[in-house]
Design a protein around this motif. Structure first.
Motif, PDB file in Angstrom:
ATOM      1  N   GLY A  49       0.850  -1.182   0.000  1.00 54.23           N
ATOM      2  CA  GLY A  49       0.000   0.000   0.000  1.00 54.23           C
ATOM      3  C   GLY A  49       0.884   1.229   0.000  1.00 54.23           C
ATOM      4  O   GLY A  49       2.028   1.199   0.435  1.00 54.23           O
ATOM      5  N   ARG A  50       0.347   2.337  -0.501  1.00 53.88           N
ATOM      6  CA  ARG A  50       1.141   3.552  -0.692  1.00 53.88           C
ATOM      7  C   ARG A  50       1.724   4.091   0.616  1.00 53.88           C
ATOM      8  O   ARG A  50       2.886   4.441   0.689  1.00 53.88           O
ATOM      9  N   GLY A  51       0.912   4.166   1.667  1.00 54.46           N
ATOM     10  CA  GLY A  51       1.382   4.732   2.934  1.00 54.46           C
ATOM     11  C   GLY A  51       2.481   3.917   3.586  1.00 54.46           C
ATOM     12  O   GLY A  51       3.530   4.445   3.970  1.00 54.46           O
ATOM     13  N   ARG A  52       2.266   2.609   3.724  1.00 55.26           N
ATOM     14  CA  ARG A  52       3.274   1.760   4.360  1.00 55.26           C
ATOM     15  C   ARG A  52       4.537   1.679   3.523  1.00 55.26           C
ATOM     16  O   ARG A  52       5.651   1.676   4.052  1.00 55.26           O
ATOM     17  N   ALA A  53       4.396   1.639   2.211  1.00 56.60           N
ATOM     18  CA  ALA A  53       5.575   1.614   1.338  1.00 56.60           C
ATOM     19  C   ALA A  53       6.374   2.903   1.478  1.00 56.60           C
ATOM     20  O   ALA A  53       7.607   2.878   1.520  1.00 56.60           O
TER      21      ALA A  53
END
Length: 117
Positions: A49-53
């Motif tokens: 996912g964008r945030g965790r990445a």
């Protein structure tokens, strides 16, 4: 005392009237002049996912929740949730340094961020 000016040596001084001092290469000096990555690799975004990445990719050096939130322009509560999940998955470690908690990638986290897949 960490220093970026003495790499790769360790220097000591015992000259009065100053205190005895031991200077050693500062952590992360190897990446001091490297260009930071603009964003997380697409494969990592699809996996986490964008945030965790983004949080995982931003940890080139140990950082606190608030430092990451400021760097990424995210709410500290969101970054904290991402850090907890990434730590629970074995991609990060957390260690206390005084009143702060510093997060850094584990070897698995490093491998995920640096993979060219």
């Amino acid at each position: 005392m960490p220093s970026v000016f003495i790499w790769p040596d360790v220097v000591s001084t015992f000259d009065p009237p100053w205190q005895p001092t031991l200077a050693y290469p500062a952590r992360g000096i190897g990446g001091l002049w490297a260009e930071p990555a603009d964003r997380a690799p697409d494969v990592l975004v699809r996996l986490l996912g964008r945030g965790r990445a983004a949080v995982l990719a931003a940890l080139d050096e140990p950082a606190t929740t608030s430092a990451l939130a400021h760097r990424l322009g995210l709410a500290p509560s969101s970054v904290s949730a991402h850090l907890t999940l990434l730590r629970d998955a074995g991609l990060l470690t957390a260690r206390r340094y005084g009143h702060q908690v510093l997060y850094e990638r584990t070897p698995l986290g490093i491998a995920l961020v640096s993979s060219d897949a």
